[in-house]
Scaffold this active site. Structure first.
Site, PDB file in Angstrom:
ATOM      1  N   THR A  73      64.358  29.433 -14.635  1.00  0.00           N
ATOM      2  CA  THR A  73      63.833  27.993 -14.528  1.00  0.00           C
ATOM      3  C   THR A  73      62.954  27.560 -15.397  1.00  0.00           C
ATOM      4  O   THR A  73      61.940  28.279 -15.589  1.00  0.00           O
ATOM      5  CB  THR A  73      63.448  27.904 -12.876  1.00  0.00           C
ATOM      6  N   PHE A 110      70.734  29.576  -8.525  1.00  0.00           N
ATOM      7  CA  PHE A 110      70.340  28.874  -7.342  1.00  0.00           C
ATOM      8  C   PHE A 110      70.302  29.704  -6.219  1.00  0.00           C
ATOM      9  O   PHE A 110      70.170  29.366  -4.896  1.00  0.00           O
ATOM     10  CB  PHE A 110      71.286  27.896  -7.040  1.00  0.00           C
ATOM     11  N   ARG A 131      68.929  32.178  -3.191  1.00  0.00           N
ATOM     12  CA  ARG A 131      67.963  32.093  -2.165  1.00  0.00           C
ATOM     13  C   ARG A 131      67.485  33.518  -1.945  1.00  0.00           C
ATOM     14  O   ARG A 131      68.431  34.322  -1.729  1.00  0.00           O
ATOM     15  CB  ARG A 131      68.441  31.325  -0.724  1.00  0.00           C
ATOM     16  N   PHE A 183      67.528  22.277   6.144  1.00  0.00           N
ATOM     17  CA  PHE A 183      66.230  22.238   5.208  1.00  0.00           C
ATOM     18  C   PHE A 183      65.338  20.945   6.091  1.00  0.00           C
ATOM     19  O   PHE A 183      64.629  20.359   5.565  1.00  0.00           O
ATOM     20  CB  PHE A 183      66.442  21.812   3.838  1.00  0.00           C
ATOM     21  N   CYS A 240      59.492  29.970  -5.925  1.00  0.00           N
ATOM     22  CA  CYS A 240      60.183  28.817  -6.609  1.00  0.00           C
ATOM     23  C   CYS A 240      59.868  27.467  -6.326  1.00  0.00           C
ATOM     24  O   CYS A 240      59.261  26.935  -7.248  1.00  0.00           O
ATOM     25  CB  CYS A 240      61.698  29.033  -6.315  1.00  0.00           C
ATOM     26  N   LYS A 291      55.938  26.330  -7.413  1.00  0.00           N
ATOM     27  CA  LYS A 291      55.891  26.367  -8.782  1.00  0.00           C
ATOM     28  C   LYS A 291      56.619  25.400  -9.521  1.00  0.00           C
ATOM     29  O   LYS A 291      56.295  24.736 -10.507  1.00  0.00           O
ATOM     30  CB  LYS A 291      55.811  27.863  -9.407  1.00  0.00           C
ATOM     31  N   LYS A 330      59.112  33.614   4.003  1.00  0.00           N
ATOM     32  CA  LYS A 330      60.523  33.291   4.949  1.00  0.00           C
ATOM     33  C   LYS A 330      60.922  34.847   5.453  1.00  0.00           C
ATOM     34  O   LYS A 330      60.725  35.793   4.786  1.00  0.00           O
ATOM     35  CB  LYS A 330      61.402  32.574   4.154  1.00  0.00           C
TER      36      LYS A 330
HETATM   37  C1  UDX Z   1      64.634  28.234  -3.142  1.00  0.00           C
HETATM   38  C2  UDX Z   1      65.940  27.414  -3.144  1.00  0.00           C
HETATM   39  O1  UDX Z   1      66.791  27.241  -1.840  1.00  0.00           O
HETATM   40  C3  UDX Z   1      67.015  28.335  -4.101  1.00  0.00           C
HETATM   41  O2  UDX Z   1      68.114  27.559  -4.279  1.00  0.00           O
HETATM   42  C4  UDX Z   1      66.437  28.422  -5.393  1.00  0.00           C
HETATM   43  O3  UDX Z   1      67.097  29.085  -6.463  1.00  0.00           O
HETATM   44  C5  UDX Z   1      65.107  29.267  -5.294  1.00  0.00           C
HETATM   45  O4  UDX Z   1      64.328  28.502  -4.438  1.00  0.00           O
HETATM   46  P1  UDX Z   1      64.023  30.623  -1.642  1.00  0.00           P
HETATM   47  O5  UDX Z   1      62.668  30.505  -2.560  1.00  0.00           O
HETATM   48  O6  UDX Z   1      64.352  31.882  -1.666  1.00  0.00           O
HETATM   49  O7  UDX Z   1      65.204  29.382  -2.597  1.00  0.00           O
HETATM   50  O8  UDX Z   1      63.901  30.123  -0.296  1.00  0.00           O
HETATM   51  P2  UDX Z   1      64.452  28.970   0.480  1.00  0.00           P
HETATM   52  O9  UDX Z   1      65.254  29.204   1.573  1.00  0.00           O
HETATM   53  O10 UDX Z   1      64.783  27.838  -0.173  1.00  0.00           O
HETATM   54  O11 UDX Z   1      63.069  28.696   1.437  1.00  0.00           O
HETATM   55  C6  UDX Z   1      61.977  28.126   0.746  1.00  0.00           C
HETATM   56  C7  UDX Z   1      60.708  28.034   1.787  1.00  0.00           C
HETATM   57  O12 UDX Z   1      60.789  26.775   2.245  1.00  0.00           O
HETATM   58  C8  UDX Z   1      60.514  29.020   2.577  1.00  0.00           C
HETATM   59  O13 UDX Z   1      59.058  29.010   2.724  1.00  0.00           O
HETATM   60  C9  UDX Z   1      61.135  28.500   3.881  1.00  0.00           C
HETATM   61  O14 UDX Z   1      60.250  29.010   5.101  1.00  0.00           O
HETATM   62  C10 UDX Z   1      60.752  26.997   3.923  1.00  0.00           C
HETATM   63  N1  UDX Z   1      61.580  26.154   4.656  1.00  0.00           N
HETATM   64  C11 UDX Z   1      62.973  26.178   4.510  1.00  0.00           C
HETATM   65  C12 UDX Z   1      61.126  25.405   5.623  1.00  0.00           C
HETATM   66  O15 UDX Z   1      59.737  25.119   5.892  1.00  0.00           O
HETATM   67  N2  UDX Z   1      62.057  24.543   6.363  1.00  0.00           N
HETATM   68  C13 UDX Z   1      63.203  24.645   6.209  1.00  0.00           C
HETATM   69  O16 UDX Z   1      63.954  23.814   6.962  1.00  0.00           O
HETATM   70  C14 UDX Z   1      63.871  25.311   5.260  1.00  0.00           C
END
Ligand code: UDX
Length: 435
Positions: free
Chosen positions: A120, A148, A150, A252, A263, A266, A326
């Protein structure tokens, strides 16, 4: 196809193993000899469901090899760049590793080969790197193919993504790059995965704008949680109700401690920094609020914990369940859970923390916490229990049994993941987020 993958972190290691799974002949490079040694032995250096299995399969098939020697990438037709772009001191992305990867690769690059960026990066990086690649090897082409994935679903997201985005230059070089990437992803495309061909700047923006949108969605619901807390409404019921509108969607919209990880935090900061450099900082001013709302959740839980401990945190025992940013991950980068646990230690609490996977990664950066190896050990004699990462193991805890372990039956459900009624029935005071 012979493929190289440069960088063996969360992104690169999964990408390399997934490419082997898709039938390619992969050489994976990293500067860290320990990481390479572990991967070569089939030992994934981080927790990612499904990775050990595809890694073992790739090694057994002879379709993957790991090395610290960049020279071994010679002869690959496609070279993926999958190194990290961490946050620099100003909030802008630190491109040291991307620049070094491309510079290190160029001496081994030949005409007809493709450098494919996956990291990224701030918009404009690809054009800059493309110019330096074609200056050194005029017959090679740099393109951008953002990732993308996760964490926790990384293998699935790599092999069967929602979409493939190819950022390519116009003309014959771009057409050849599309053909090469179509060959790389032949299996994925045959499954009907949408594929979008765009220019380099759009490809870079697709990634950062997707993450900015997701971060905004989470902060939106957390802002509603702040309002709900004041008026005694329930943000979970609110999310369910607005989520039925297909234009909004329920995904979300889980209020809680907000986003962390390597991700989203930052990326929104780097995006703002880049927009400011480009003279359009105003366009992303709202992301400062998104970030501020997100960080307020952590402060809110610390204040709540202080209140629940009657204002006297020093000397109190706090049981922390969850440290990873997470569930299904051992990643504690910018983890709200670890941040909250550390702040309580600073306030004088004795924190016993347990995470099913992240005790080790957390201990490396926060040695001041006491790490224990079970949820029971974390909550034993606790004056307050905090559930900070929504692992299934915590959702399914028997509250009656936990009630028998703690000193005081008070729980903060930082991820709104507990069965409130069951915990209340077991005698707990339950405090959720925005409910
Ligand atoms: C994210 C993007 O989803 C992904 O597409 C990208 O390539 C990298 O960044 P990731 O960091 O693995 O992926 O985690 P993600 O599942 O998106 O969750 C991010 C954070 O948001 C976590 O801390 C999670 O707990 C939080 N979250 C997610 C919430 O607080 N509420 C939600 O409803 C969803």
């Amino acid at each position: 196809m012979k493929i190289s993958v440069i960088g063996c972190g969360y992104l690169g290691a999964v990408h390399a193993a997934s490419m082997a799974k898709l039938g390619h002949d992969v050489v994976a490079v990293d500067v860290d000899p320990v990481k390479i040694e572990r991967l070569a032995a089939g030992d994934a250096p981080f927790f990612e469901p499904g990775l050990p299995e595809i890694l073992a399969e790739a090694i057994a098939s002879g379709r993957i090899r790991f090395t610290t020697d960049m020279a071994e990438v010679a002869g690959a037709r496609v070279h993926f760049v999958a190194v990290g772009t961490p946050q620099g001191p100003t909030g802008a992305a630190d491109l040291t590793y991307v620049d070094a990867a491309v510079a290190g690769l160029v001496p081994y690059l030949s005409d007809g080969e493709f450098v494919v960026g996956k990291s990224t990066v701030p918009v404009g990086t690809a054009a800059r790197l493309a110019a330096s690649v074609s200056e050194s090897v005029p017959g090679a082409t740099l393109v951008w193919n953002p990732e993308f994935l996760r964490e926790g679903f990384a293998v699935q997201d790599t092999i069967s993504p929602d979409r493939l985005v190819y950022g390519v230059p116009s003309g014959a070089a771009g057409d050849a790059a599309v053909a090469a990437l179509d060959e790389v992803y032949a299996t994925t495309l045959a499954d009907g995965t949408p594929r979008l061909v765009v220019d380099l700047a759009t490809a870079e923006l697709v990634k950062v704008s997707a993450n900015a949108f997701l971060a905004t969605k989470i902060s939106f619901i957390n802002a509603m949680a702040e309002i709900a807390e004041v008026v005694g409404a329930d943000v979970t019921a609110l999310a369910d109700a607005i989520g039925h509108d297909e234009r909004i969607g329920r995904k979300f919209l889980n209020a809680g401690l907000g986003f962390g990880g390597g991700c989203l935090p930052k990326d929104i900061r780097a995006f703002q920094a880049r927009a400011t450099e480009l003279g359009v900082g105003e366009s992303l001013d709202f992301l400062a609020d998104v970030d501020a709302i997100n960080l307020r959740r952590r402060a809110h839980v610390v204040t709540l914990a202080q209140d629940l401990l009657d204002g006297a945190v020093a000397g109190k025992r706090v049981g922390v369940l969850g440290l990873a940013f997470k569930p299904n991950s051992d990643d504690v980068r910018d983890s709200p859970a670890l941040d909250i646990a550390a702040r309580l230690v600073e306030l004088g609490a004795t924190v016993s923390a347990y995470d099913p996977q992240a005790n080790g990664t957390a201990a490396r950066i926060r040695p001041e916490l006491t790490y224990v190896d079970s949820a029971d050990a974390a909550v034993r004699d606790a004056d307050l229990v905090l559930v900070l990462t929504e692992w299934n193991e915590f959702r399914t805890l028997d509250p009656a049994r936990v009630a028998g372990l703690v000193a005081r039956p008070v729980v903060v459900d930082g991820r709104n993941c507990l069965d409130r009624d069951a915990w209340t029935a077991a005698g707990f005071t339950v405090r959720g987020m925005g409910r």
